[in-house]
Design an enzyme around this catalytic site. Structure first.
Site, PDB file in Angstrom:
ATOM      1  N   LEU A  36       0.857  -1.186   0.000  1.00 20.65           N
ATOM      2  CA  LEU A  36       0.000   0.000   0.000  1.00 20.65           C
ATOM      3  C   LEU A  36       0.891   1.233   0.000  1.00 20.65           C
ATOM      4  O   LEU A  36       2.094   1.146   0.213  1.00 20.65           O
ATOM      5  CB  LEU A  36      -0.909  -0.011   1.231  1.00 20.65           C
ATOM      6  CG  LEU A  36      -1.832  -1.233   1.372  1.00 20.65           C
ATOM      7  CD1 LEU A  36      -2.555  -1.182   2.708  1.00 20.65           C
ATOM      8  CD2 LEU A  36      -2.827  -1.302   0.218  1.00 20.65           C
ATOM      9  N   SER A  37       0.286   2.385  -0.203  1.00 19.52           N
ATOM     10  CA  SER A  37       1.110   3.597  -0.218  1.00 19.52           C
ATOM     11  C   SER A  37       1.808   3.803   1.117  1.00 19.52           C
ATOM     12  O   SER A  37       2.962   4.238   1.160  1.00 19.52           O
ATOM     13  CB  SER A  37       0.277   4.829  -0.588  1.00 19.52           C
ATOM     14  OG  SER A  37      -0.810   4.981   0.291  1.00 19.52           O
ATOM     15  N   GLU A  38       1.122   3.485   2.229  1.00 21.10           N
ATOM     16  CA  GLU A  38       1.774   3.521   3.545  1.00 21.10           C
ATOM     17  C   GLU A  38       1.243   2.421   4.448  1.00 21.10           C
ATOM     18  O   GLU A  38       0.102   1.981   4.324  1.00 21.10           O
ATOM     19  CB  GLU A  38       1.575   4.875   4.247  1.00 21.10           C
ATOM     20  CG  GLU A  38       2.473   5.985   3.755  1.00 21.10           C
ATOM     21  CD  GLU A  38       1.769   6.903   2.779  1.00 21.10           C
ATOM     22  OE1 GLU A  38       2.448   7.776   2.205  1.00 21.10           O
ATOM     23  OE2 GLU A  38       0.549   6.740   2.589  1.00 21.10           O
ATOM     24  N   THR A  39       2.103   2.019   5.370  1.00 25.90           N
ATOM     25  CA  THR A  39       1.770   1.091   6.450  1.00 25.90           C
ATOM     26  C   THR A  39       2.288   1.699   7.745  1.00 25.90           C
ATOM     27  O   THR A  39       3.388   2.257   7.768  1.00 25.90           O
ATOM     28  CB  THR A  39       2.430  -0.284   6.220  1.00 25.90           C
ATOM     29  OG1 THR A  39       1.916  -0.855   5.011  1.00 25.90           O
ATOM     30  CG2 THR A  39       2.172  -1.236   7.368  1.00 25.90           C
ATOM     31  N   HIS A  63      -2.826  10.558   5.633  1.00 27.80           N
ATOM     32  CA  HIS A  63      -3.836   9.510   5.846  1.00 27.80           C
ATOM     33  C   HIS A  63      -3.353   8.431   6.810  1.00 27.80           C
ATOM     34  O   HIS A  63      -4.168   7.884   7.563  1.00 27.80           O
ATOM     35  CB  HIS A  63      -4.347   8.960   4.499  1.00 27.80           C
ATOM     36  CG  HIS A  63      -3.719   7.712   3.998  1.00 27.80           C
ATOM     37  ND1 HIS A  63      -2.543   7.709   3.279  1.00 27.80           N
ATOM     38  CD2 HIS A  63      -4.105   6.419   4.096  1.00 27.80           C
ATOM     39  CE1 HIS A  63      -2.244   6.460   2.958  1.00 27.80           C
ATOM     40  NE2 HIS A  63      -3.164   5.661   3.430  1.00 27.80           N
TER      41      HIS A  63
END
Length: 302
Positions: free
Chosen positions: A46-49, A81
């Protein structure tokens, strides 16, 4: 000996599952090395974790909840986010329904406040709690030459709303805020990301946040953020920069709440609520808020 780590996946800046910006939250990352966190972020893809690192209650009371943020490539000091989504998850686990949580990120402490739209309490993030984070006061950097911005777009610059400056702004993570003249031009943008990198070299920013502000009954904004991984459905860190820019340059009123629509072209529509205060020439009290919805839970065994 194997260890098991639980995670929750949320869609952030939306009330509706399978829209917004997805985020994986490892709810207790104690025992993971930096290398394992980075590998898990790549695995989640994902874009961030984010990785929550619980501490003693007295330490958290003074310093906040320790959280680290990773992309598939690197650790970030701050991102919007992941901050909001992690805070909304933590809020769902607090029996008292605390109306405020402080996250201790690499960029420093970020305060997140909550407003519950329902009397129903559950241990899931269900799109009925509004969270709003206060980002750092903005730092306004250099403006970008219009002809150089046009070269990034491979055009004569007619898409750019030239009456306002394209400018580097940071509320924890720098972005180039680039105003676009209308929604159609925004939807058709195809920036050259290699040229974007060259344009922003030395500014601290790595990405452009393209925005089209339009005032009807209220000020609403369409936004896009394209990067090496594709297109971001919702960029909370850039949204804080954008509202700071709008208040600074008179497009938005002080403390006016503005709705940013992002992710339409990525087919993951998102809603980001932003506001900021103007005090003389200074912009402060930058707030970025929204909802989130849980979509799945799982475990990873290492």
């Amino acid at each position: 000996m194997s260890e098991t780590y639980e995670f929750v996946q949320l869609d952030v800046f939306t009330k509706t599952p399978l829209t917004g910006n997805p985020l994986a939250v490892f709810t207790d990352a104690r025992g993971l090395t930096d290398q394992q966190m980075q590998a898990l972020a790549r695995e989640m893809n994902l874009s961030e974790t984010t990785f929550v690192l619980p501490r003693e209650p007295q330490v958290e009371a003074q310093q906040g909840k320790r959280v680290r943020i990773f992309t598939v490539e690197e650790e970030l000091p701050f991102a919007g986010h992941p901050t909001l989504g992690t805070a909304l998850y933590l809020h769902s686990t607090v029996a008292s329904g605390a109306d405020e949580i402080v996250l201790d990120l690499n960029v420093g402490k970020i305060d997140v406040r909550f407003r519950t739209d329902s009397n129903h309490r559950s241990n899931r993030v269900a799109g009925d709690v509004f969270g709003e984070m206060r980002q750092r006061d903005p730092e306004f950097g250099p403006t970008l030459p219009p002809d150089k911005v046009a070269s990034v777009l491979g055009s004569d610059g007619s898409e750019i709303a030239a009456e306002w400056p394209s400018q580097i702004v940071s509320t924890g993570l720098p972005f180039a805020i680039v105003p676009i003249r209308d929604a159609k031009a925004l939807a058709n943008l195809k920036p050259d990301l290699v040229r974007v990198g060259a344009l922003l070299e030395g500014t601290g920013a790595r990405f452009c946040y393209f925005i089209f502000p339009e005032r009807q009954d209220r000020l609403e904004v369409r936004a896009r953020m394209l990067f090496y991984g594709g297109e971001d459905p919702a960029t909370g860190s850039a949204a804080g920069c954008a509202v700071s820019w709008m208040v600074r340059h008179g497009l938005a009123k002080s403390d006016e709440q503005i709705l940013i629509h992002q992710g339409v072209e990525a087919r993951r529509p998102s809603e980001i609520f932003v506001r900021a205060t103007r005090d003389g020439e200074k912009v402060t009290n930058v707030r970025v808020g929204g909802y989130a919805a849980e979509v799945l839970r799982g475990t990873v065994t290492l």
